[in-house]
Design an enzyme around this catalytic site. Structure first.
Site, PDB file in Angstrom:
ATOM      1  N   GLU A  85     -15.972  42.117  21.759  1.00 39.92           N
ATOM      2  CA  GLU A  85     -15.849  41.802  23.203  1.00 39.92           C
ATOM      3  C   GLU A  85     -15.526  40.317  23.388  1.00 39.92           C
ATOM      4  O   GLU A  85     -16.275  39.442  22.949  1.00 39.92           O
ATOM      5  CB  GLU A  85     -17.147  42.179  23.934  1.00 39.92           C
ATOM      6  CG  GLU A  85     -16.964  42.145  25.437  1.00 39.92           C
ATOM      7  CD  GLU A  85     -18.195  42.658  26.185  1.00 39.92           C
ATOM      8  OE1 GLU A  85     -18.827  43.628  25.729  1.00 39.92           O
ATOM      9  OE2 GLU A  85     -18.520  42.071  27.228  1.00 39.92           O
ATOM     10  N   ASP A 296     -29.006  47.415  10.736  1.00 40.39           N
ATOM     11  CA  ASP A 296     -28.680  48.689  11.362  1.00 40.39           C
ATOM     12  C   ASP A 296     -28.760  48.546  12.896  1.00 40.39           C
ATOM     13  O   ASP A 296     -29.837  48.594  13.473  1.00 40.39           O
ATOM     14  CB  ASP A 296     -29.689  49.726  10.841  1.00 40.39           C
ATOM     15  CG  ASP A 296     -29.460  51.119  11.384  1.00 40.39           C
ATOM     16  OD1 ASP A 296     -28.733  51.265  12.378  1.00 40.39           O
ATOM     17  OD2 ASP A 296     -30.025  52.066  10.807  1.00 40.39           O
TER      18      ASP A 296
END
Ligand code: MEV
Length: 439
Positions: A85, A296
């Site tokens: 982004e 993760d």
């Protein structure tokens, strides 16, 4: 429609791509050429990536960026961020610089406990089960000592095992609810291996337990798995300054700014539609660091959002207050992170990211990551209550639009200059490119 295929995973990488080309791209070589374009010429490195998962056919790049000037507990960091982004890294860097001049961030890990559960069914007498569990707890612990030994040497291990009766919610359902410390590892494999062994021991011991009647003896294991809900693996990060040190604008005094900021956080606290977006912005910063450091992000996302809902409604992960002329802004977020094991020693960019952070242990990484989330939220709320989000966002997105139109270096330079003083919108960029190209 995709045809069914068997033995796909056994095919070579080239044959997998041929299969895709045949069945999905009408054998158009340009369609699949993109896959080979992204292969790494270093065969060893490519093999490493191929073997991370099954059926790897190419690499999927994300920008690997850095946000400098983060002062955290008096030490300066350049934070690695992997994110696509456009405006996130710029926003983080801006917030870092702003707070660096106001004493920087403080961060503190509040607890590091993780949870795992053995879920099982038992249809016998509940008191018998409790008696059985009390007697065999040492046997359960002994049966996992070969798994926990090394972790204990590193200061972690299996901490507690509790029998939980959940039959009021679900017929015959019980748990071994276990807590763990996993030192500098995220600990998923350690926790799951320990739980699976506990489950086996539970069943074996039940078979031989002399005080069980025949009906008591049957324990049916449903599953053994860690929980990604980690409300006790928690970190807090804070910034604060005197109100008059906040930036004022032409229309907003520092005090009015502080009050507006606090209102924005209050809205995120009571309005789930806003809270989700607010926390999404926080996760822009957190996920980027989590990804860059090989952790993760799905686990972190699940845990963070569950924590945001712990009181029954979804609320903000950040808090703000004014007390005695001091503005304080903080985040409290659960983060189960590791700096050893997993990808940390395998992925060259992850290794680089950890070195860049001065090889942190897991608690330091939790602190740094929480700060990235807080910085991101500060930057987002700051924009939202002043200029609006689109100004900065579109400025960063400009390059994406220019690339979409394959703008040359010359065109880019001209248009970047033009948009320094003009509002970026997709239409305006297109108009300006066309104008440039026809002039
Ligand atoms: C965009 O990715 C994130 C924001 O929407 C966060 C927010 O609204 O606080 C800007």
């Amino acid at each position: 429609m995709s045809p069914l295929v068997s033995g796909f995973s056994k095919l070579s990488k080239t044959d997998k791509i041929k299969w895709l080309a045949t069945h999905h791209f009408n054998n158009d070589p340009t369609a699949t050429a993109v896959l080979t374009t992204y292969w790494n010429s270093d065969e060893k490195l490519q093999r490493l990536h191929d073997e991370f998962t099954e059926n790897t056919i190419s690499n999927y790049y994300l920008p690997f960026s850095v946000a400098p000037n983060f002062v955290i507990n008096g030490k300066t960091y350049t934070i690695p961020m992997a994110i696509e982004e456009s405006s996130v890294v710029a926003a983080a860097s801006k917030a870092a610089k702003f707070w660096q001049k106001r004493g920087g961030f403080t961060a503190k890990v509040l607890s590091t406990t993780k949870v795992g559960q053995v879920h099982f069914l038992f249809t016998g007498v509940p008191d018998h089960l409790l008696q059985f569990f009390t007697e065999i707890e040492p046997v359960l612990r002994a049966s996992v000592s070969h798994i926990t030994k090394n972790m204990e040497k590193r200061g972690g291990g299996l901490k507690s095992i509790e029998l939980r009766d959940k039959t009021a919610q679900l017929d015959s359902y019980y748990q071994l609810h276990c807590t763990f410390e996993t030192a500098d590892a995220m600990g998923a494999n350690f926790i799951n291996s320990t739980l699976e062994q506990l489950a086996k021991t539970l069943v074996t011991e039940a078979k031989h337990y002399e005080h069980f009647s025949i009906s008591d003896k049957h324990i049916e294991i449903l599953m053994s798995i860690l929980s990604n809900y980690v409300p006790e693996c928690l970190v807090k990060a804070t910034v604060s300054c005197k109100i008059d040190e906040l930036e004022s604008t032409a229309t907003l005094s520092a005090e009015a700014y502080a009050k507006k900021f606090i209102r924005a956080i209050q809205i995120a606290n009571i309005e789930p539609y806003r809270a989700v977006t607010h926390n999404k912005g926080i996760m822009n910063g957190i996920d980027a660091v989590v990804l860059a450091t090989g952790n993760d992000f799905r686990a972190v996302e699940a845990g963070a959002h569950a924590y945001a809902s712990r009181k029954g409604t979804y609320t903000s992960l950040t808090h703000a207050e004014i007390k005695d002329d001091t503005f304080t802004f903080s985040i409290e977020v659960p983060l189960a992170l590791g700096t050893v094991g997993g990808l940390t020693n395998l992925h060259p960019l992850v290794k680089f990211a950890l070195q860049l952070l001065d090889t942190p242990n897991a608690t330091k990484l939790m602190e740094i990551t929480a700060v990235a989330g807080l910085a991101q939220n500060f930057a987002a709320v700051n924009s939202l209550i002043t200029t609006g989000i689109q100004q900065g966002h579109m400025k960063m997105h400009l390059m994406n639009i220019l690339n979409q139109f394959e703008a040359t270096a010359h065109e880019k330079a001209k248009l970047i200059k033009y948009f320094e003083t003009n509002t970026v919108t997709h239409n305006e960029v297109v108009t300006q490119i066309e104008k440039l190209r026809t002039s």
